[in-house]
Design an enzyme around this catalytic site. Sequence first.
Site, PDB file in Angstrom:
ATOM      1  N   HIS A  17       0.842  -1.206   0.000  1.00  0.00           N
ATOM      2  CA  HIS A  17       0.000   0.000   0.000  1.00  0.00           C
ATOM      3  C   HIS A  17       0.879   1.259   0.000  1.00  0.00           C
ATOM      4  O   HIS A  17       0.638   2.207  -0.749  1.00  0.00           O
ATOM      5  CB  HIS A  17      -0.882   0.049   1.247  1.00  0.00           C
ATOM      6  CG  HIS A  17      -1.951  -1.003   1.308  1.00  0.00           C
ATOM      7  ND1 HIS A  17      -2.169  -1.773   2.429  1.00  0.00           N
ATOM      8  CD2 HIS A  17      -2.872  -1.403   0.402  1.00  0.00           C
ATOM      9  CE1 HIS A  17      -3.186  -2.581   2.197  1.00  0.00           C
ATOM     10  NE2 HIS A  17      -3.622  -2.387   0.981  1.00  0.00           N
ATOM     11  N   LYS A  41     -18.161  -5.806   7.360  1.00  0.00           N
ATOM     12  CA  LYS A  41     -16.982  -6.636   7.121  1.00  0.00           C
ATOM     13  C   LYS A  41     -16.135  -6.687   8.387  1.00  0.00           C
ATOM     14  O   LYS A  41     -15.789  -5.641   8.944  1.00  0.00           O
ATOM     15  CB  LYS A  41     -16.160  -6.033   5.967  1.00  0.00           C
ATOM     16  CG  LYS A  41     -15.120  -6.960   5.398  1.00  0.00           C
ATOM     17  CD  LYS A  41     -14.504  -6.325   4.142  1.00  0.00           C
ATOM     18  CE  LYS A  41     -13.201  -6.987   3.767  1.00  0.00           C
ATOM     19  NZ  LYS A  41     -12.510  -6.279   2.682  1.00  0.00           N
ATOM     20  N   ARG A  90      -1.549  -5.780  -8.374  1.00  0.00           N
ATOM     21  CA  ARG A  90      -0.477  -6.708  -7.981  1.00  0.00           C
ATOM     22  C   ARG A  90      -0.206  -7.759  -9.046  1.00  0.00           C
ATOM     23  O   ARG A  90       0.918  -8.180  -9.255  1.00  0.00           O
ATOM     24  CB  ARG A  90      -0.845  -7.415  -6.668  1.00  0.00           C
ATOM     25  CG  ARG A  90      -0.755  -6.534  -5.463  1.00  0.00           C
ATOM     26  CD  ARG A  90      -1.369  -7.177  -4.281  1.00  0.00           C
ATOM     27  NE  ARG A  90      -2.775  -7.470  -4.533  1.00  0.00           N
ATOM     28  CZ  ARG A  90      -3.645  -7.834  -3.614  1.00  0.00           C
ATOM     29  NH1 ARG A  90      -3.269  -7.976  -2.378  1.00  0.00           N
ATOM     30  NH2 ARG A  90      -4.903  -8.071  -3.925  1.00  0.00           N
ATOM     31  N   SER A 127      -3.001  -7.532   2.801  1.00  0.00           N
ATOM     32  CA  SER A 127      -3.294  -7.428   4.240  1.00  0.00           C
ATOM     33  C   SER A 127      -3.765  -8.776   4.774  1.00  0.00           C
ATOM     34  O   SER A 127      -3.357  -9.200   5.870  1.00  0.00           O
ATOM     35  CB  SER A 127      -4.377  -6.384   4.492  1.00  0.00           C
ATOM     36  OG  SER A 127      -3.943  -5.114   4.105  1.00  0.00           O
TER      37      SER A 127
END
Length: 165
Positions: A17, A41, A90, A127
């Site tokens: 990030h 979430k 990514r 993460s």
Amino acid sequence: MPKAVVPGSFDPMTLGHLDVVTRAAALFDDVVVAVLVNESKQALFSVEERLDMARRSMGCVPNVTVTAFSGLLVDFCAQQRAGAIVKGLRAASDLEFELQMAHMNAHLSGVQTVLLPTNPALSFVSSSLTKEVARFGGDVSGFVSPYVLDRLQRRLAETSEGQAR
Ligand code: PNS
């Protein structure tokens, strides 16, 4: 280019990030890191903790601010008067969903999305994988800042299952 938003859950902010935000800060006059408040979430860290970790990670970059948002990202961009969204890419597997969101956001408000390929050395870092590896005692010191590493290890030690707040 004036202003861009880098949105995400940042639970927690990784070096991947940080790399994307730092490069966005070189392209735009102002960058807003937008931490999603998503009550539905489960997160390991509260919004306040995620903001704190993001702010400390970004401390040395002068044109970056960190704030929370909820609701539609396009509404937040309009409120911030930001004409662009920056996301990290990514791998090719990220592209399908990122394109879908980019098209939806452009359709909703005309905001443009800039996809920045992440540093290949960090392309496998997320993460969620960082939390999983750390939860089982793996070394994640190469994926997060020392401050986030400390917060992560303490949180996982506090709650044997790493329960969300
Ligand atoms: O770090 P994440 O969880 O991959 O980030 C996803 C995020 C925050 C970019 C996305 O969920 C989002 O934009 N949420 C806000 C609600 C919204 O605008 N949804 C429509 C997206 S097209």
